[in-house]
Design a protein around this motif. Structure first.
Motif, PDB file in Angstrom:
ATOM      1  N   PRO A 151       0.726  -1.267  -0.206  1.00 52.86           N
ATOM      2  CA  PRO A 151       0.476   0.216  -0.225  1.00 52.86           C
ATOM      3  C   PRO A 151       0.649   1.072   0.158  1.00 52.86           C
ATOM      4  O   PRO A 151       2.261   1.515   0.612  1.00 52.86           O
ATOM      5  CB  PRO A 151      -0.744  -0.092   1.386  1.00 52.86           C
ATOM      6  CG  PRO A 151      -0.287  -1.273   2.089  1.00 52.86           C
ATOM      7  CD  PRO A 151       0.376  -1.756   0.988  1.00 52.86           C
ATOM      8  N   ASP A 152       0.382   2.336  -0.770  1.00 49.68           N
ATOM      9  CA  ASP A 152       1.034   3.328  -0.661  1.00 49.68           C
ATOM     10  C   ASP A 152       0.343   3.896   0.535  1.00 49.68           C
ATOM     11  O   ASP A 152      -0.546   4.541   0.519  1.00 49.68           O
ATOM     12  CB  ASP A 152       1.084   4.334  -2.519  1.00 49.68           C
ATOM     13  CG  ASP A 152       1.758   5.628  -2.688  1.00 49.68           C
ATOM     14  OD1 ASP A 152       1.593   6.317  -1.305  1.00 49.68           O
ATOM     15  OD2 ASP A 152       2.264   5.855  -3.966  1.00 49.68           O
ATOM     16  N   PRO A 153       1.405   5.515   1.208  1.00 47.78           N
ATOM     17  CA  PRO A 153       1.149   6.265   2.618  1.00 47.78           C
ATOM     18  C   PRO A 153       0.267   6.427   2.032  1.00 47.78           C
ATOM     19  O   PRO A 153      -0.640   7.428   3.371  1.00 47.78           O
ATOM     20  CB  PRO A 153       2.675   6.406   2.626  1.00 47.78           C
ATOM     21  CG  PRO A 153       3.390   5.545   2.590  1.00 47.78           C
ATOM     22  CD  PRO A 153       2.691   4.640   1.360  1.00 47.78           C
ATOM     23  N   LEU A 154      -0.102   6.980   0.626  1.00 53.46           N
ATOM     24  CA  LEU A 154      -0.106   8.675   0.352  1.00 53.46           C
ATOM     25  C   LEU A 154      -1.939   8.050   0.024  1.00 53.46           C
ATOM     26  O   LEU A 154      -3.249   9.328   0.425  1.00 53.46           O
ATOM     27  CB  LEU A 154      -0.350   9.114  -1.039  1.00 53.46           C
ATOM     28  CG  LEU A 154       1.446   9.483  -0.696  1.00 53.46           C
ATOM     29  CD1 LEU A 154       1.922  10.409  -2.701  1.00 53.46           C
ATOM     30  CD2 LEU A 154       1.399  11.104   0.074  1.00 53.46           C
ATOM     31  N   PHE A 155      -2.530   6.896  -0.144  1.00 54.95           N
ATOM     32  CA  PHE A 155      -3.523   6.780  -0.313  1.00 54.95           C
ATOM     33  C   PHE A 155      -4.655   6.888   0.950  1.00 54.95           C
ATOM     34  O   PHE A 155      -5.954   7.495   0.870  1.00 54.95           O
ATOM     35  CB  PHE A 155      -3.692   5.162  -0.827  1.00 54.95           C
ATOM     36  CG  PHE A 155      -6.015   4.693  -0.878  1.00 54.95           C
ATOM     37  CD1 PHE A 155      -5.952   5.017  -1.930  1.00 54.95           C
ATOM     38  CD2 PHE A 155      -5.594   3.945   0.467  1.00 54.95           C
ATOM     39  CE1 PHE A 155      -7.027   4.794  -1.548  1.00 54.95           C
ATOM     40  CE2 PHE A 155      -7.388   3.187   0.096  1.00 54.95           C
ATOM     41  CZ  PHE A 155      -8.103   3.776  -1.124  1.00 54.95           C
ATOM     42  N   ARG A 156      -3.998   7.483   2.061  1.00 57.62           N
ATOM     43  CA  ARG A 156      -4.421   7.310   3.314  1.00 57.62           C
ATOM     44  C   ARG A 156      -5.792   8.529   3.624  1.00 57.62           C
ATOM     45  O   ARG A 156      -5.660   9.130   4.358  1.00 57.62           O
ATOM     46  CB  ARG A 156      -4.062   7.604   4.439  1.00 57.62           C
ATOM     47  CG  ARG A 156      -3.382   8.836   4.946  1.00 57.62           C
ATOM     48  CD  ARG A 156      -2.034   8.104   5.854  1.00 57.62           C
ATOM     49  NE  ARG A 156      -0.937   8.998   6.525  1.00 57.62           N
ATOM     50  CZ  ARG A 156       0.158   8.878   6.255  1.00 57.62           C
ATOM     51  NH1 ARG A 156       0.482   7.933   5.756  1.00 57.62           N
ATOM     52  NH2 ARG A 156       1.009  10.013   6.832  1.00 57.62           N
ATOM     53  N   PHE A 157      -4.676  10.127   2.094  1.00 59.91           N
ATOM     54  CA  PHE A 157      -5.551  11.224   2.402  1.00 59.91           C
ATOM     55  C   PHE A 157      -6.473  11.154   1.269  1.00 59.91           C
ATOM     56  O   PHE A 157      -7.134  12.190   0.923  1.00 59.91           O
ATOM     57  CB  PHE A 157      -4.004  12.133   2.298  1.00 59.91           C
ATOM     58  CG  PHE A 157      -3.368  11.627   3.014  1.00 59.91           C
ATOM     59  CD1 PHE A 157      -3.631  12.481   4.210  1.00 59.91           C
ATOM     60  CD2 PHE A 157      -1.985  11.445   2.337  1.00 59.91           C
ATOM     61  CE1 PHE A 157      -2.555  12.463   5.198  1.00 59.91           C
ATOM     62  CE2 PHE A 157      -0.871  11.387   3.487  1.00 59.91           C
ATOM     63  CZ  PHE A 157      -1.261  12.285   4.998  1.00 59.91           C
TER      64      PHE A 157
END
Length: 383
Positions: A151-157
């Motif tokens: 998972p890419d950490p940016l997805f949480r935004f």
């Protein structure tokens, strides 16, 4: 205000007071048009539909949502552009629309990665269009659940991302330590740059404003925006794309006849002048600017720019920095040619290199998401 208008205001005031001002204002949110942003809108068993339900939240020009996804077999998607959703006046070569489709592809990829799936994306599998997009696929996507992907950490935004079109806080500068992370991690085909230097920001504020004036005073380009304006809750929910103008005040003024498409197009009207005043404040509240450059203006570069634009937006969201795309000076129609040349000169970008996106940044108020068509309306099955 003439006597008839005064009577209308008085009558409306009585009605609003009778209904309860707070109660009426509280009902003006276009709840149905905002459903795609809610968690429950992503509850699909098919991983492709889950990913697509996030992809439709991607930024795109004039919120046209030009994407159409066709599900093929068990693990494929074919992405095409709905050609009637293009912007022929301000985007005559479909460059901006293509960038929006790139944003869609990147959000799709990030959402698939959340399920441990690698979205293998092939651009223009049946050939690359030149002057304008056509009916051929923009991309083919293969969902590969056997590939090792994290998972890419940016997805949480993803659900908090906004294009913030409000004035920014002039008392709150952006520090260099906040600007640098915005420009980190771009793919090799796209360069992300920015400035918070006061002199450069002042120059770019002025250039942005002059470009907005050109678009506003060119009847066909202004009319393109006016035709896409959705005024009030009923219009927004009936057609949740385009430029949403909602809220209690807007609905009141529209109901009183002070705001309508005819007045917005009339350069001598109060509505037209107030629209200009509003954008003057927006442009001149920029506390910095960022831009994306590619080595050419190919369709592949445009899609790559869109994918990086989405990532830049998510990085800004994670830092609490507001971002608002200002595409006017990059548009390719005759009246804009001098400012198109000027922005490339000011930012020292020489052909064949091309500025693909340009935006103001700052610290702004919390804003609502833009309306969206539900994912089911943007998906079809292969016959």
């Amino acid at each position: 205000m003439n006597r008839r208008q005064l009577l209308k205001v008085g009558g409306a005031s009585i009605l609003v007071a009778g209904a309860g001002l707070g109660g009426f204002a509280a009902t003006r949110t276009p709840t149905r048009a905002l459903q795609p942003w809610h968690k429950e809108a992503h509850a699909f068993e098919d991983a492709r539909l889950r990913a697509l339900s996030y992809a439709i939240l991607a930024p795109n020009p004039h919120n046209r949502q030009p994407w159409l996804a066709t599900l093929v077999g068990e693990d494929e998607i074919v992405l095409t552009c709905e050609l009637e959703r293009r912007l022929p006046a301000t985007d005559p070569f479909d460059r901006q629309i293509t960038i929006g489709l790139g944003c869609f592809l990147e959000m799709l990829s990030l959402a698939a990665a959340q399920d441990g799936i690698h979205a293998r994306i092939t651009y223009f599998p049946e050939g690359q269009p030149v002057s304008r997009l056509d009916e051929r696929p923009v991309a083919h996507i293969k969902f590969d659940s056997g590939a090792a992907v994290l998972p890419d950490p940016l997805f949480r935004f993803a659900e908090q991302r906004r294009s913030n079109k409000k004035p920014y806080d002039l008392s709150r500068p952006i520090e260099q330590g906040s600007l640098q992370p915005l420009m980190a991690g771009a793919r090799q085909s796209v360069q992300v740059q920015g400035t918070i230097e006061p002199g450069a920001v002042t120059t770019l504020r002025d250039l942005s404003w002059r470009a907005h004036e050109v678009e506003s005073y060119t009847p066909r380009t202004m009319q393109e925006s006016i035709d896409l304006m959705r005024i009030g809750k009923a219009e927004i929910e009936a057609n949740p794309d385009g430029i949403d103008l909602g809220g209690f005040a807007m609905e009141l003024f529209a109901g009183l006849g002070f705001v309508d498409p005819v007045k917005m197009a009339d350069q001598s009207s109060t509505a037209f002048k107030q629209g200009l005043d509003m954008y003057y404040d927006l442009m001149h509240s920029a506390m910095g600017h960022v831009w994306l450059t590619t080595p050419d203006n190919s369709r592949r570069s445009q899609l790559d720019a869109g994918r990086e634009w989405l990532r830049l937006n998510l990085r800004a969201t994670g830092q609490g920095i507001a971002i608002h795309p200002l595409s006017q000076a990059l548009q390719e129609y005759q009246e804009m040619e001098p400012l198109y040349s000027e922005i490339h000169e000011k930012l020292m970008v020489e052909a064949p290199n091309r500025i693909q996106m340009f935006a103001r940044i700052g610290y702004g108020p919390t804003v609502n998401p833009s309306p969206r068509w539900p994912v089911e309306s943007r998906v079809q099955m292969k016959a």
